[in-house]
Design an enzyme around this catalytic site. Structure first.
Site, PDB file in Angstrom:
ATOM      1  CB  SER A   1      -7.999   3.625   2.787  1.00 35.49           C
ATOM      2  OG  SER A   1      -7.302   3.240   3.606  1.00 35.49           O
TER       3      SER A   1
ATOM      4  N   GLY B   1      -6.835   1.125   9.513  1.00 36.49           N
ATOM      5  CA  GLY B   1      -7.179   1.971  11.007  1.00 36.49           C
ATOM      6  C   GLY B   1      -8.410   2.097  11.324  1.00 36.49           C
ATOM      7  N   GLY B   2      -9.446   1.637  10.251  1.00 34.63           N
ATOM      8  CA  GLY B   2     -10.972   1.424  10.680  1.00 34.63           C
ATOM      9  C   GLY B   2     -11.457   0.503   9.667  1.00 34.63           C
ATOM     10  N   GLY B   3     -10.876  -0.652   9.549  1.00 32.39           N
ATOM     11  CA  GLY B   3     -11.258  -1.704   8.464  1.00 32.39           C
ATOM     12  C   GLY B   3     -10.462  -1.657   7.167  1.00 32.39           C
ATOM     13  CB  SER B   4      -7.854   0.735   5.706  1.00 29.33           C
ATOM     14  OG  SER B   4      -8.750   1.835   5.877  1.00 29.33           O
TER      15      SER B   4
ATOM     16  CE  LYS C   1      -3.892   2.081   2.561  1.00 30.09           C
ATOM     17  NZ  LYS C   1      -4.834   2.022   3.928  1.00 30.09           N
TER      18      LYS C   1
END
Length: 617
Positions: A267, A288-291, A191
């Site tokens: 993301s 960080g929140g499901g990425s 990434k």
């Protein structure tokens, strides 16, 4: 207990309407109170009325509690990282020596399947092909992926010579009979949030680190490279990670391999697209929140968000350091376990990584009742709060298989304050992003600028209360994963639950709106629904994994039930999600592998419509 999740009331903005809203919000939003109203409508003021007595937890990392050490320890049913890698490599060597080479995967054979590390390793060891030949095919496939209509757009930056240079070194090692590991010569994409030597770390923007390629690899990238992995470049991502669709007008928007008119999720969407389309078997994302888990689920692959602190963050761009951790996104569960074994562990230059116990992996099992007595917690009101009923139904089907074929036990549970916990996570992650990137706001695309303009109306008390809510959430999970007396008065103890199960995503992947491609999109309702089952793991630091549960079997309506152009297609992936106690990734890996076996029995993986895995092995 009252189930309190509810959809936010914020408007959906895209195209020129989004541009106009950003201009108003940035110029007069604070003065008119518009930012305040948008935050309130999104539920982000909900913590202000709570009189917390808890202290602040600013990072969910600590030594494992005593009643949890046993679950994380290496024992007779587990292997160390080195032991697991050796086992898989020895098995592959035995298959090569026994004449069990990789099956042909060429397009002309009419055969298709997701390739794995083992496939590449075996054809290299047998001499049927070389890493250089695979690298040359890979370069052709990357070019093809960007020439298709519409293009896949999984890769953001790559360099043919850097790829071939690594491939030549790998080929020599195989020729000398000295491959470094089972991943030697296997293509891996990283990434754009993570440093890779020779590449700019743009974080989904066109300006961050422009003209400043990384001088060294991030810690876990260096670990992969030391095991011979072929690092093929950087994958596309949602700009600064602030979104769950991966729609990025600043760079490009990747397409979902299962239907190119739908989003990949984000993301880490480029990583999901690359693996889901068969371009490579392994990718790295940051969650960080499901990425990691969102695009893995929506692209029909496997993804692990490790315990916070399990993987060194050295070399990651520090977007949201108290909730984010990097993890593997892979075509198969064996590959996910291999990558986890390589990248997990202590790093003397990252103090958070020093708290962890030894890394343990499950021994591969194919026997019935492998999960005998495993207690799977299900909060049914939460589990069934999905946009399309088929999502919950497919996940329940998989749970039934774990119970009937493998001896797992379903336990009804309730989790308090899900709404408050989710908003506390939102406040935390965006505040940390604002702190890092506030000086660059005017360079971002309109969707990122809108989010930042809205969130900039939050106050110090919001962040403080969010960390108090984090303490409360952690205390509850410690009780949920803790031990209790199996029978009152007896010495034997069992966990209340070993894992918590949910769907990965509460809805199928949404269609890409044409206006969003040029200006972006702000759809907080969709964001909240997609992140519904994700935030608990990030906010409290526990690990989570997504496995393929099945595929949509019929065209589903949008949430209004009215047939529109936004209807969802059949054949879209549906993921099932499991969370375990801190440091217990081995349990999740075992469950994910068994889910993979059960999916194979139920009909197997469906071929993506956009398939690039046409390597001649």
């Amino acid at each position: 207990m009252t189930y309190d999740l509810k959809d936010p009331a914020t408007p959906i903005l895209r195209g020129r309407l989004l541009v106009a809203a950003v201009n108003v919000l940035e110029r007069v939003g604070g003065a008119t109170g518009l930012s305040w109203f948008l935050c309130r409508d999104a539920g982000l003021h909900c913590l202000r009325a709570i009189d917390y007595t808890e202290g602040l937890t600013t990072s969910p990392v600590w030594p494992p509690a005593e009643n949890m050490v046993k679950a994380a320890a290496v024992n007779e049913s587990t292997l160390s990282s080195d032991g697991y890698l050796k086992l898989v490599q020895d098995e592959a060597d035995a298959e090569v020596n026994g004449g069990a080479g990789s099956e042909s995967s060429t397009a002309s054979s009419g055969n298709w399947r997701f390739l794995s590390c083992r496939d590449f390793y075996k054809v290299y060891r047998s001499g049927r092909t070389t890493p250089v030949e695979i690298a040359e095919q890979l370069v052709g496939l990357i070019k093809k992926s960007d020439e298709d209509s519409p293009p896949l757009r999984a890769m953001w930056s790559w360099d043919k010579e850097l790829i071939l240079e690594q491939a030549r070194a790998s080929a020599k090692r195989y020729k000398d009979g000295q491959p470094l590991s089972i991943v030697d010569g296997v293509p891996v994409v990283v990434k754009d949030e993570v440093d890779v030597q020779g590449y700019e770390t743009g974080v989904g923007t066109t300006f961050l680190n422009k003209g400043k390629p990384a001088l060294e690899d991030a810690h876990f990238v260096a670990q992969l490279r030391a095991h011979g992995a072929l690092i093929i470049g950087k994958s596309t991502m949602h700009e600064i990670g602030l979104g769950i669709t991966n729609c990025n007008p600043s760079t490009c928007t990747p397409r979902n391999p299962y239907h190119v008119d739908h989003h990949t999720g984000g993301s880490s969407g480029g990583s999901g697209a690359a693996v889901g389309a068969g371009l490579c078997p392994i990718a790295i994302g940051c969650d960080g929140g499901g990425s990691v888990r969102i695009p893995s689920s929506l692209c029909g692959i496997y993804g692990l968000k490790p315990t916070h602190g399990r993987v060194s963050s050295r070399g990651e761009y520090p977007l949201a350091p108290t909730v984010a951790v990097s993890g593997p996104m892979c075509a198969t569960m064996e590959d996910l376990a291999i990558v986890y074994a390589i990248i997990a562990g202590k790093d003397g230059h990252d103090s958070f990584s020093l708290y962890q116990p030894n890394v343990a992996l499950p021994k591969p099992v194919s026997t019935p009742r492998a999960l005998d007595g495993l207690r799977i917690g299900v909060y049914r009101r939460w589990f069934e709060d999905v946009t399309q009923k088929e999502v919950a139904a497919k996940c329940y089907d998989m749970l039934d298989r774990l119970v009937q074929h493998h001896g797992a036990v379903l336990v009804d549970i309730e989790i308090p304050e899900l709404f408050q916990s989710g908003k506390a996570h939102n406040i935390t992650i965006v505040t940390e992003m604002l702190t890092k990137l506030n000086d660059h706001r005017n360079k971002l695309n309109h969707q990122s600028r809108l989010e930042m303009a809205m969130m900039s109306s939050l106050e110090t008390r919001d962040y403080v209360k969010a960390q108090q809510q984090r303490t409360r959430d952690i205390q509850f999970l410690k009780k949920l994963f803790g031990l209790r007396k199996a029978v009152p008065g007896e010495e034997s103890e069992v966990p209340v639950v070993d894992v918590i199960a949910t769907p990965t995503i509460a809805k199928l992947p949404t269609r890409i709106h044409p206006d969003a491609l040029h200006f972006g999109e702000s759809n907080y309702r969709n964001t909240a629904k997609v992140m519904q089952f994700m935030m608990q793991a990030n906010f409290t630091g526990i690990p989570g994994i997504t496995a393929v549960a099945g595929y949509s079997s019929e065209t589903a309506k949008d949430s209004s039930g009215v047939s529109t152009a936004a209807d969802y297609e059949s054949g879209l992936p549906i993921g099932i999600h499991f969370m375990s106690q801190w440091w217990d990734e081995k349990r999740l890996i075992q469950i994910g592998a068994i889910c993979e076996q059960e999916l194979a029995k139920a009909g197997g993986r469906q071929k993506p419509r956009l398939w690039l895995g046409q390597y001649a092995l």
